[in-house]
Design a protein around this motif. Structure first.
Motif, PDB file in Angstrom:
ATOM      1  N   UNK A  94       0.832  -1.206   0.000  1.00 31.29           N
ATOM      2  CA  UNK A  94       0.000   0.000   0.000  1.00 31.29           C
ATOM      3  C   UNK A  94       0.869   1.261   0.000  1.00 31.29           C
ATOM      4  N   UNK A  95       1.878   1.276   0.854  1.00 31.68           N
ATOM      5  CA  UNK A  95       2.741   2.463   0.946  1.00 31.68           C
ATOM      6  C   UNK A  95       3.551   2.682  -0.326  1.00 31.68           C
ATOM      7  N   UNK A  96       3.882   1.596  -1.023  1.00 29.36           N
ATOM      8  CA  UNK A  96       4.677   1.717  -2.259  1.00 29.36           C
ATOM      9  C   UNK A  96       3.835   2.233  -3.428  1.00 29.36           C
ATOM     10  N   UNK A  97       2.542   1.939  -3.427  1.00 24.49           N
ATOM     11  CA  UNK A  97       1.726   2.175  -4.622  1.00 24.49           C
ATOM     12  C   UNK A  97       0.731   3.317  -4.468  1.00 24.49           C
ATOM     13  N   UNK A  98       0.180   3.517  -3.251  1.00 24.35           N
ATOM     14  CA  UNK A  98      -0.944   4.438  -3.104  1.00 24.35           C
ATOM     15  C   UNK A  98      -0.626   5.851  -3.573  1.00 24.35           C
ATOM     16  N   UNK A  99       0.564   6.343  -3.245  1.00 24.40           N
ATOM     17  CA  UNK A  99       0.904   7.744  -3.522  1.00 24.40           C
ATOM     18  C   UNK A  99       0.971   8.051  -5.020  1.00 24.40           C
ATOM     19  N   UNK A 100       1.030   7.022  -5.862  1.00 24.07           N
ATOM     20  CA  UNK A 100       1.147   7.245  -7.312  1.00 24.07           C
ATOM     21  C   UNK A 100      -0.035   8.050  -7.836  1.00 24.07           C
ATOM     22  N   UNK A 101      -1.202   7.909  -7.205  1.00 19.88           N
ATOM     23  CA  UNK A 101      -2.396   8.620  -7.661  1.00 19.88           C
ATOM     24  C   UNK A 101      -2.167  10.135  -7.671  1.00 19.88           C
ATOM     25  N   UNK A 102      -1.328  10.649  -6.754  1.00 19.67           N
ATOM     26  CA  UNK A 102      -1.095  12.099  -6.675  1.00 19.67           C
ATOM     27  C   UNK A 102      -0.303  12.619  -7.870  1.00 19.67           C
ATOM     28  N   UNK A 103       0.405  11.731  -8.579  1.00 19.79           N
ATOM     29  CA  UNK A 103       1.167  12.160  -9.751  1.00 19.79           C
ATOM     30  C   UNK A 103       0.247  12.601 -10.889  1.00 19.79           C
ATOM     31  N   UNK A 104      -1.026  12.220 -10.826  1.00 19.64           N
ATOM     32  CA  UNK A 104      -1.953  12.551 -11.915  1.00 19.64           C
ATOM     33  C   UNK A 104      -2.597  13.931 -11.753  1.00 19.64           C
ATOM     34  N   UNK A 105      -2.314  14.629 -10.658  1.00 19.85           N
ATOM     35  CA  UNK A 105      -2.942  15.928 -10.446  1.00 19.85           C
ATOM     36  C   UNK A 105      -2.550  16.979 -11.489  1.00 19.85           C
ATOM     37  N   UNK A 106      -1.321  16.959 -12.067  1.00 20.10           N
ATOM     38  CA  UNK A 106      -1.022  17.938 -13.136  1.00 20.10           C
ATOM     39  C   UNK A 106      -1.983  17.856 -14.316  1.00 20.10           C
ATOM     40  N   UNK A 107      -2.620  16.699 -14.524  1.00 20.28           N
ATOM     41  CA  UNK A 107      -3.557  16.571 -15.643  1.00 20.28           C
ATOM     42  C   UNK A 107      -4.881  17.291 -15.380  1.00 20.28           C
ATOM     43  N   UNK A 108      -5.075  17.766 -14.169  1.00 18.81           N
ATOM     44  CA  UNK A 108      -6.299  18.506 -13.839  1.00 18.81           C
ATOM     45  C   UNK A 108      -6.088  20.016 -13.954  1.00 18.81           C
ATOM     46  N   UNK A 109      -4.875  20.419 -14.336  1.00 16.53           N
ATOM     47  CA  UNK A 109      -4.548  21.846 -14.377  1.00 16.53           C
ATOM     48  C   UNK A 109      -4.520  22.322 -15.828  1.00 16.53           C
ATOM     49  N   UNK A 110      -5.155  23.458 -16.138  1.00 19.48           N
ATOM     50  CA  UNK A 110      -5.055  24.009 -17.505  1.00 19.48           C
ATOM     51  C   UNK A 110      -3.603  24.264 -17.871  1.00 19.48           C
ATOM     52  N   UNK A 111      -3.177  24.209 -19.150  1.00 19.28           N
ATOM     53  CA  UNK A 111      -4.043  24.089 -20.337  1.00 19.28           C
ATOM     54  C   UNK A 111      -4.395  22.636 -20.704  1.00 19.28           C
ATOM     55  N   UNK A 112      -3.800  21.616 -19.998  1.00 18.51           N
ATOM     56  CA  UNK A 112      -4.158  20.230 -20.326  1.00 18.51           C
ATOM     57  C   UNK A 112      -5.639  20.000 -20.066  1.00 18.51           C
ATOM     58  N   UNK A 113      -6.113  20.491 -18.928  1.00 19.41           N
ATOM     59  CA  UNK A 113      -7.518  20.269 -18.551  1.00 19.41           C
ATOM     60  C   UNK A 113      -8.410  21.357 -19.112  1.00 19.41           C
ATOM     61  N   UNK A 114      -9.507  20.935 -19.697  1.00 21.67           N
ATOM     62  CA  UNK A 114     -10.531  21.874 -20.171  1.00 21.67           C
ATOM     63  C   UNK A 114     -11.887  21.290 -19.776  1.00 21.67           C
ATOM     64  N   UNK A 115     -12.709  22.129 -19.184  1.00 19.90           N
ATOM     65  CA  UNK A 115     -13.963  21.629 -18.616  1.00 19.90           C
ATOM     66  C   UNK A 115     -14.859  20.971 -19.659  1.00 19.90           C
ATOM     67  N   UNK A 116     -14.779  21.449 -20.909  1.00 21.17           N
ATOM     68  CA  UNK A 116     -15.679  20.890 -21.934  1.00 21.17           C
ATOM     69  C   UNK A 116     -15.340  19.423 -22.266  1.00 21.17           C
ATOM     70  N   UNK A 117     -14.136  18.953 -21.846  1.00 14.82           N
ATOM     71  CA  UNK A 117     -13.805  17.527 -22.043  1.00 14.82           C
ATOM     72  C   UNK A 117     -14.678  16.615 -21.197  1.00 14.82           C
ATOM     73  N   UNK A 118     -15.359  17.191 -20.199  1.00 17.15           N
ATOM     74  CA  UNK A 118     -16.218  16.389 -19.323  1.00 17.15           C
ATOM     75  C   UNK A 118     -17.679  16.404 -19.780  1.00 17.15           C
ATOM     76  N   UNK A 119     -17.939  16.974 -20.954  1.00 15.08           N
ATOM     77  CA  UNK A 119     -19.313  16.999 -21.468  1.00 15.08           C
ATOM     78  C   UNK A 119     -19.481  15.935 -22.550  1.00 15.08           C
ATOM     79  N   UNK A 120     -20.664  15.275 -22.681  1.00 16.74           N
ATOM     80  CA  UNK A 120     -21.861  15.481 -21.852  1.00 16.74           C
ATOM     81  C   UNK A 120     -21.838  14.598 -20.603  1.00 16.74           C
ATOM     82  N   UNK A 121     -22.302  15.138 -19.500  1.00 12.45           N
ATOM     83  CA  UNK A 121     -22.410  14.373 -18.259  1.00 12.45           C
ATOM     84  C   UNK A 121     -23.726  13.605 -18.175  1.00 12.45           C
ATOM     85  N   UNK A 122     -24.641  13.946 -19.087  1.00 10.46           N
ATOM     86  CA  UNK A 122     -25.898  13.197 -19.170  1.00 10.46           C
ATOM     87  C   UNK A 122     -25.889  12.419 -20.479  1.00 10.46           C
TER      88      UNK A 122
END
Length: 373
Positions: free
Chosen positions: A152-180
């Motif tokens: 768990x200690x070796x692997x769990x923290x890897x998820x935090x490496x993906x946070x740069x993908x939530x920051x613009x310009x990579x992230x754009x809110x329209x990529x999450x449409x349509x939510x319905x």
């Protein structure tokens, strides 16, 4: 010569170990494929919906884990089903575990072969992985369960490496449409099935009952594990949508790993190699646990539960498993059509067993209770 006590039950573990085990079992291999199957942003709600159903299933499982039958371990199963039926159900469970670990191992093998050792013979990778798992398993069930903390200690923290993908310009809110959902296809149902299969894993706690403290309230720990897995699924899927976009997710079989290759590091050029190597701790842990379950199941089927585990018997189990992996790897997994069939079988079986096992055990326990009353 020291005693070969694989199934020593002198140590009981707190519910926190159940939390680690369930969470990591829910993060085995299938989550690598999840974005490729889900594709559409509205499948975010699919992850949430399956998390709720999984939680309901966990409630049923916990009610059974707190029953007197569960606290008696193997003897409790004998009281519930009888010796013959226990042997038959164990044989069925053995087949299911074999299919599961074969798909998971060869899936990870494909990742290692593609991203780390493309020129290495894949049979050698299987050999080294199984050799390591056999060593861990040979230390006994209680030491293997303790190993989950390191995993768990070796692997769990890897998820935090993906946070740069939530920051613009990579992230754009329209990529999450349509939510319905505007259209619901067969692929959408397949996506839901994959999510449900990914949530499977808690049902294997029934194999570890003798090592979990019976007075522990499992519900709390398994709820936290399920919630953590849900958070990880959502984070990885949304990050994949931001990076690839819904239209391009299907172009990559392993988008979660490909994304890591685009992260910049001042120290390491191939960050993906380090992360995949760390994920091998999880594979080794899962293989070790299932290897012990296979050996234990074989002893039940062969009526050897009253005798001590032997080094020879354990070694034969490891060798047979190695041969099984080699056969499937060379004659089935290497062909794309057969690989997809085997993967789909595993997805269906995981989904079915995760649904049926807790419900079936609890219903039978209630029925037996009424008969005795």
């Amino acid at each position: 010569m020291t005693t070969f006590s694989l199934f020593d039950k002198s140590s009981k573990f707190d519910g926190i170990y159940a939390f680690f085990i369930v969470n990591r079992f829910q993060m085995l291999y299938l989550f690598f494929l999840m974005p490729t199957y889900l594709l559409h942003p509205f499948m975010i709600w699919g992850i949430v919906a399956m998390a709720i159903f999984s939680q309901l299933n966990i409630r049923l499982l916990c009610k059974w884990l707190e029953s007197n039958y569960a606290k008696k371990g193997y003897q409790g199963f004998v009281e519930l089903f009888g010796v013959r039926m226990v042997r038959l159900l164990t044989f069925i469970g053995l087949i299911l575990i074999l299919i599961k670990i074969t798909v998971i191992t060869l899936g990870y093998l494909e990742v290692i072969h593609a991203f780390i050792f493309p020129s290495m013979n894949s049979n050698w990778i299987i050999f080294f992985i199984l050799l390591t798992s056999s060593y861990v398993a040979s230390l006994g069930m209680k030491n293997t369960i303790r190993f989950v903390v390191i995993v768990f200690l070796c692997v769990f923290w890897i998820i935090f490496l993906y946070f740069p993908f939530f920051i613009p310009p990579i992230a754009a809110l329209h990529d999450l449409y349509p939510l319905i959902p505007t259209n619901w296809t067969t692929d959408s149902w397949k996506g839901l099935l994959l999510i449900w299969s990914s949530y499977s894993g808690p049902e294997y706690l029934i194999c570890l009952i003798p090592w979990i403290k019976p007075q522990q309230k499992m519900s709390k720990y398994l709820t936290y594990a399920n919630a953590l897995s849900t958070s990880e699924y959502l984070l990885l899927f949304i990050a994949s949508l931001f990076f690839f976009g819904s239209n391009y997710l299907s172009k990559s079989k392993y988008p979660i790993i490909h994304m890591i290759r685009y992260l910049q590091s001042p120290m390491f050029e191939r960050l993906d190699i380090i992360l995949i190597s760390l994920h091998m701790f999880l594979l080794v842990f899962a293989l070790s646990i299932f290897l012990l379950c296979i050996y234990g199941a074989t002893r039940i089927i062969l009526k050897k539960t009253s005798t001590q585990p032997s080094r020879m018997g354990f070694a034969v189990t490891c060798i047979m498993l190695f041969l099984c992996f080699l056969i499937v790897n060379n004659w089935i997994w290497s062909i794309e059509t057969e690989q997809n069939i085997l993967l789909n079988i595993q997805i269906w079986l995981s989904g079915i067993t995760y649904f049926i096992v807790p419900t079936f055990l609890l219903l039978l326990t209630k029925l037996k209770g009424r008969v005795k009353a």
